[in-house]
Write a protein that holds these residues in place. Structure first.
Motif, PDB file in Angstrom:
ATOM      1  N   VAL B 117      17.157  -3.757  18.733  1.00 41.60           N
ATOM      2  CA  VAL B 117      16.625  -2.382  18.702  1.00 41.60           C
ATOM      3  C   VAL B 117      17.529  -1.492  17.863  1.00 41.60           C
ATOM      4  N   ARG B 120      17.089  -2.070  14.207  1.00 45.13           N
ATOM      5  CA  ARG B 120      15.873  -1.415  13.701  1.00 45.13           C
ATOM      6  C   ARG B 120      16.182   0.041  13.362  1.00 45.13           C
ATOM      7  N   GLU B 121      16.885   0.699  14.249  1.00 47.99           N
ATOM      8  CA  GLU B 121      17.223   2.107  14.038  1.00 47.99           C
ATOM      9  C   GLU B 121      18.043   2.258  12.759  1.00 47.99           C
ATOM     10  N   ARG B 151      11.894   7.928  16.080  1.00 40.43           N
ATOM     11  CA  ARG B 151      11.224   7.041  17.035  1.00 40.43           C
ATOM     12  C   ARG B 151      12.173   5.865  17.372  1.00 40.43           C
ATOM     13  N   ALA B 152      12.735   5.286  16.289  1.00 36.76           N
ATOM     14  CA  ALA B 152      13.672   4.173  16.459  1.00 36.76           C
ATOM     15  C   ALA B 152      14.862   4.608  17.320  1.00 36.76           C
ATOM     16  N   ASP B 155      13.836   4.685  20.975  1.00 39.01           N
ATOM     17  CA  ASP B 155      13.853   3.300  21.512  1.00 39.01           C
ATOM     18  C   ASP B 155      15.282   2.900  21.832  1.00 39.01           C
ATOM     19  N   SER B 156      16.122   3.159  20.849  1.00 41.29           N
ATOM     20  CA  SER B 156      17.511   2.725  20.957  1.00 41.29           C
ATOM     21  C   SER B 156      18.198   3.354  22.162  1.00 41.29           C
ATOM     22  N   ARG B 158      16.790   4.551  24.774  1.00 42.29           N
ATOM     23  CA  ARG B 158      16.198   4.077  26.022  1.00 42.29           C
ATOM     24  C   ARG B 158      16.832   2.731  26.422  1.00 42.29           C
ATOM     25  N   THR B 159      16.872   1.806  25.457  1.00 39.45           N
ATOM     26  CA  THR B 159      17.466   0.484  25.759  1.00 39.45           C
ATOM     27  C   THR B 159      18.954   0.623  26.074  1.00 39.45           C
TER      28      THR B 159
END
Lengths: 302, 302
Positions: B117, B120-121, B151-152, B155-156, B158-159
């Protein structure tokens, strides 16, 4: 005559006693030696565990470090007592049992000596017997033979007494030593178990006292501390160098403090930034380079 | 941007924590397994000693037999406790440590997932960066790229929270288990040492109570008993068979009761005698034979 036979059977009895002692004391010796070796191997394993516990302790937070070190020290103490146990078993049980072989050989020699004397007596008796059968009328020869027989008999009974004393002393020594060896064994074991129990009791308390929550707080602080002091900026404003991002993505081993220098869209490569590089272990790695338009200067916590 | 770097360093910290646990728990597991095996070997040796002590006891006089049997029984008891110690170490220390590998793998997987993740960011950031450099005027493209980055980033983060929770739980479990494993180890050892101390105390008393003099009296009686009941006769009157003397001299294994039969100097070969043969163990061996002019009949104590 029956005295001869009885003496013979007596020697048999003595022979059995000595042979039995030789057999079992030999087995006790090798088994107790093996027992001691295995105890030493147990000590070695525990010593390795102590070493690992200390290495581990040094890699942990203060609370756990103190606990693990305390526990390792106690475990090491037990091994010191085990070492003393091993040395005592060798000096007070195994070695004395080894020396027993000599004592047994000596007694065996005494018995052999007696057998020789006994056989002489028997030979004299045989001669006398033959004489009686061949020439029973020759009184003089017979009486001479009888005298030789009586002399041999006297030798034989004298050595019998000596042998009786020897074997009696042997048996007394054997019983005494047997009691001593095993009493020593039990005492040595008792001392070890008592000491081990004492040390493990303190080890148990050391482990009980361990404050998990406090340790966990340290851990969280450490984890936070790793990334806890950065002044965040809106993502839109950031423009890190692709090379830095690359190195991050690939190695992922750096904490980087990035400060925007004067930005000129026309000359993107004219950007200048300051980096302070730390590896996670907290050791600083500094270098100065102009390449890629980034100046790296000695880092310090900001 | 620095959030990205900080997260990366955070993962590094977590990675180290898990790797460190994997390394040391693995070592603790194999060392404690070896320690348990060596303890089992020590038990085996002691069991062999018990067996020999019982064999020896059965070959001795009542007094020593009773003492040695009592001692052997106590030594066997200690080995039973050692067996219990071995089983407890396996179930309460070694096996739980073995199971730890799975827990570590799971946490490692969580960290890998986060890294994906995070990468991706970083890629989105790179794209945005390139865009800014190549076409800084294309506001629309840039804003789209910035949206993707955000958005990335969401996600990052959050994980990251998930990962923080996972690693926090992992650390808590690790500290808790560490305390449990070693507390179990210490308790198991303490129980064994306490029991061993108790049993050896009674063993020591057993050995102390042993009456050497009484045993020695038994021994002397036995030795005397072997040849104690024979009515001696003047040597001059004896005329044993040379063959018997021979067998005595060679085997030396017989007690022979000899009684003169009617003696006729004229017919020395007409002599007749009665023999009762016993081997030293007291078992009777009877036979009837005319050869050599001697009649052998069932023997009985005279």
């Amino acid at each position: 005559m029956n005295i001869v036979f009885s003496r013979d059977s007596q020697v048999r009895g003595m022979d059995n006693t000595v042979a039995n002692t030789e057999k079992y004391f030999g087995q006790f010796c090798s088994l107790l030696a093996a027992y001691t070796r295995k105890t030493a191997r147990l000590r070695n394993k525990a010593d390795q565990l102590v070493k690992q516990l200390i290495d581990f302790a040094n890699s942990e937070n203060p609370e756990l470090r103190a606990t693990m070190r305390g526990f390792a020290e106690d475990l090491a103490k037990v091994q010191d007592y085990r070492q003393a146990q091993v040395e005592r078993l060798e000096t007070k049980v195994v070695n004395p049992l080894k020396l027993y072989g000599a004592q047994i050989k000596q007694t065996r020699a005494e018995i052999k000596k007696f057998k020789r004397v006994q056989n002489r007596e028997i030979k004299q008796l045989e001669k006398l017997e033959k004489l009686r059968q061949k020439s029973p009328w020759d009184r003089q020869m017979i009486s001479q033979a009888e005298t030789r027989v009586q002399r041999a008999a006297m030798d034989s009974s004298r050595t019998t007494l000596q042998l009786e004393e020897t074997v009696d002393a042997f048996q007394r020594q054997k019983l005494k030593d047997l009691q001593t060896f095993f009493s020593n064994f039990v005492t040595i074991e008792m001392v070890f178990h008592a000491k081990a129990l004492e040390v493990y009791s303190s080890a148990f308390q050391t482990l009980e006292k361990y404050d998990l929550e406090r340790d966990l707080q340290d851990f969280r602080a450490k984890m936070q501390g790793v990334y806890g002091h950065y002044n965040t900026q809106p993502l839109a404003n950031t423009n890190p160098s692709p090379s830095v991002l690359q190195s991050l993505a690939s190695q992922g081993t750096l904490q980087v403090q990035l400060y925007r220098a004067n930005e000129d869209p026309e000359h993107p490569h004219a950007n200048h930034g300051r980096f302070s590089l730390h590896d996670v272990e907290g050791q600083s790695a500094h270098c100065v380079c102009g390449q890629g338009g980034y100046l790296m200067l000695p880092g310090h916590s900001l």
